[in-house]
Enzyme design. Structure first.
Site, short mmCIF file in Angstrom:
data_model
loop_
_atom_site.label_atom_id
_atom_site.label_comp_id
_atom_site.label_asym_id
_atom_site.label_seq_id
_atom_site.Cartn_x
_atom_site.Cartn_y
_atom_site.Cartn_z
N PRO A 156 8.70 6.06 -5.49
CA PRO A 156 9.10 6.36 -6.08
C PRO A 156 10.02 5.62 -7.44
O PRO A 156 10.69 4.80 -6.57
CB PRO A 156 10.24 7.57 -6.12
CG PRO A 156 10.05 7.67 -4.87
CD PRO A 156 9.61 6.20 -4.02
N LYS A 195 3.52 3.70 -1.19
CA LYS A 195 4.45 4.41 -2.37
C LYS A 195 5.76 4.61 -2.78
O LYS A 195 6.77 5.20 -2.17
CB LYS A 195 3.10 5.72 -3.03
CG LYS A 195 3.17 6.64 -3.87
CD LYS A 195 2.98 7.96 -3.96
CE LYS A 195 1.30 7.39 -4.62
NZ LYS A 195 0.42 8.87 -4.58
N TYR A 199 27.75 -1.73 1.96
CA TYR A 199 27.41 -0.81 1.30
C TYR A 199 28.60 -0.53 2.02
O TYR A 199 29.83 0.72 1.29
CB TYR A 199 26.86 -0.30 0.78
CG TYR A 199 26.12 -0.71 -0.81
CD1 TYR A 199 26.12 -2.38 -0.88
CD2 TYR A 199 24.66 -0.25 -1.73
CE1 TYR A 199 25.55 -1.97 -2.08
CE2 TYR A 199 24.02 -0.29 -1.75
CZ TYR A 199 24.64 -2.01 -2.75
OH TYR A 199 23.29 -2.46 -3.76
N HIS A 204 18.78 -9.58 0.72
CA HIS A 204 20.44 -9.28 -0.31
C HIS A 204 20.23 -10.35 -0.51
O HIS A 204 20.75 -9.84 -2.17
CB HIS A 204 21.34 -8.59 0.09
CG HIS A 204 22.28 -7.46 -0.39
ND1 HIS A 204 23.15 -6.84 -0.12
CD2 HIS A 204 22.31 -7.33 -1.62
CE1 HIS A 204 23.85 -6.09 -0.86
NE2 HIS A 204 23.17 -6.03 -1.79
N LYS A 259 19.50 -3.23 2.72
CA LYS A 259 19.38 -4.46 2.77
C LYS A 259 19.84 -5.32 3.73
O LYS A 259 20.96 -5.20 4.53
CB LYS A 259 19.63 -4.69 1.29
CG LYS A 259 19.31 -4.40 0.20
CD LYS A 259 20.19 -4.40 -1.27
CE LYS A 259 20.19 -3.24 -2.30
NZ LYS A 259 20.72 -1.78 -2.32
N GLY A 266 0.58 -1.36 0.01
CA GLY A 266 0.07 -0.43 -0.23
C GLY A 266 1.04 0.82 0.23
O GLY A 266 0.34 2.87 -0.02
N ASP A 280 18.71 4.56 -2.59
CA ASP A 280 19.12 3.30 -2.20
C ASP A 280 20.32 2.85 -1.81
O ASP A 280 20.99 3.47 -2.22
CB ASP A 280 18.94 2.16 -3.58
CG ASP A 280 19.11 0.64 -2.96
OD1 ASP A 280 18.14 -0.26 -3.46
OD2 ASP A 280 20.24 -0.16 -3.79
N LEU A 330 11.97 5.85 -9.90
CA LEU A 330 13.03 6.54 -10.16
C LEU A 330 14.24 6.90 -8.97
O LEU A 330 14.13 7.39 -8.13
CB LEU A 330 13.69 7.60 -11.24
CG LEU A 330 14.95 8.08 -11.33
CD1 LEU A 330 16.16 6.72 -12.09
CD2 LEU A 330 15.12 9.08 -12.38
N GLY A 331 15.23 6.03 -8.43
CA GLY A 331 16.43 6.39 -7.65
C GLY A 331 17.32 6.50 -7.02
O GLY A 331 18.30 6.11 -8.82
N LEU A 332 18.29 6.90 -6.69
CA LEU A 332 19.94 7.37 -6.12
C LEU A 332 20.31 5.71 -5.61
O LEU A 332 20.21 5.56 -4.80
CB LEU A 332 20.00 8.57 -5.73
CG LEU A 332 21.32 8.73 -6.20
CD1 LEU A 332 22.29 9.01 -7.05
CD2 LEU A 332 22.12 8.96 -4.69
N GLY A 333 21.64 4.71 -6.55
CA GLY A 333 22.00 3.44 -6.06
C GLY A 333 22.92 3.91 -5.70
O GLY A 333 23.68 5.39 -5.39
#
Length: 319
Positions: free
Chosen positions: A17, A15, A52, A114, A81, A13, A47, A19-22
């Site tokens: 986006p 929302k 990382y 992951h 993740k 449920g 993200d 398009l995201g930034l990796g």
């Protein structure tokens, strides 16, 4: 989420986006500036991942933008993740709390397993990707279905607004769907015209699982551990991609991002260069024709660029 561009409503449920930034392979200083630049450009989806090593920096950048009054917490969709050394159910919440502590957040918008393949708790990630001994000695064949039950508990607590997976194949998703209380909202996988995975994308759409594409530009700077060693084609230099880009007056990267958005797939291009971060977001003013989408789909070579064949003997190896 003003400025976020196109969004999708997840099975939870919530929302998200598209398009995201990796932030994979982004160093500390780089990622702080990249996230701030992205938010200023209009991105509202960031993200990251425990492995990382930059969750703290991502969190700092978000905090600074909130302090500036540029965004509120609820304006930005944050994904992180669960790393493969925390897949035993008793370690899932511990990993979640580590990530929240690093990010400086009370919750994440999306928390992903992951990878379906587990590794022994406490193993240094370096030993997984650059092993000095027998890689099979650090395998942990914990069942990802059991991991998922612990993920559901995180959603119950509100620590993750939505939960999902990454690098799962169709059979693994099918098994999860048959044994879950909360269905996975997202499956994040390698996806680009050289690895189109139409069956997986169709399966996810039929089951209301949003697909997120990583390495959408062909992973030009990926670590050598993921390389096949063979000379590989460069996706952004493919004549078909270049020709389509010229037709629309766009860059090859912008065409490759639009390829996903026009198919209802989320995409998270990584960059630390301000001009590229902006350019990657400037894809809202055009759409690819059906013919061009078909043409890009025909480039499929089943070429996996981030496959980690090191793990091929693992019980839950997904490829």
């Amino acid at each position: 989420m003003a400025g976020a561009g196109p969004t999708a409503v997840l099975s939870s449920g919530k929302k998200m986006p598209l398009l995201g930034l990796g932030t994979w392979q982004s160093t500390s200083e780089q990622v702080i500036n990249a996230v701030k630049t992205a938010i200023d450009a209009g991105y509202r989806h960031i993200d990251t991942a425990w492995v990382y090593g930059n969750e703290k920096d991502v969190g700092q950048a978000i905090k600074e933008k909130i302090a500036e009054g540029k965004i509120k917490r609820e304006d930005v969709f944050v994904t992180t993740k669960l790393f493969v050394t925390f897949l035993q159910p008793e370690h899932v919440r511990e990993a979640m709390m580590q990530s929240l502590g690093s990010l400086g957040l009370d919750y994440v918008d999306l928390y992903l397993i992951h990878n379906p393949q587990g590794f022994k708790y406490g193993t240094n990630p370096r030993e997984i990707f650059m092993p000095t001994g027998n890689i099979e000695d650090i395998f942990d064949e914990v069942d990802y279905v059991e991991t998922w039950k612990a993920m559901e508990s995180l959603a119950d607590e509100g620590l993750a607004k939505s939960i999902g997976v990454s690098n799962f194949n169709t059979q693994q998703l099918e098994r999860l769907l048959q044994n879950c209380r909360i269905k996975p909202a997202v499956n994040q996988v390698e996806l680009h015209p050289y690895l189109a995975q139409p069956e997986l994308v169709d399966f996810c759409k039929r089951n209301d699982i949003l697909v997120t594409a990583f390495s959408a530009l062909g992973a030009p700077a990926r670590p050598k551990v993921f390389s096949s060693g063979d000379e590989e084609p460069v996706l952004m230099e493919d004549p078909s991609v270049v020709a389509i880009a010229k037709k629309y007056g766009k860059s090859a990267a912008q065409v490759l991002l639009r390829y996903h958005l026009d198919r209802g797939v989320s995409v998270i291009p990584k960059s630390v260069t301000p001009s590229r971060i902006q350019a990657n977001f400037d894809v809202m003013d055009f759409s690819l024709s059906k013919e061009d989408l078909t043409s890009l789909g025909q480039l499929d070579r089943k070429l996996r660029l981030v496959g980690a064949k090191l793990f091929v003997k693992h019980k839950y190896y997904p490829y």
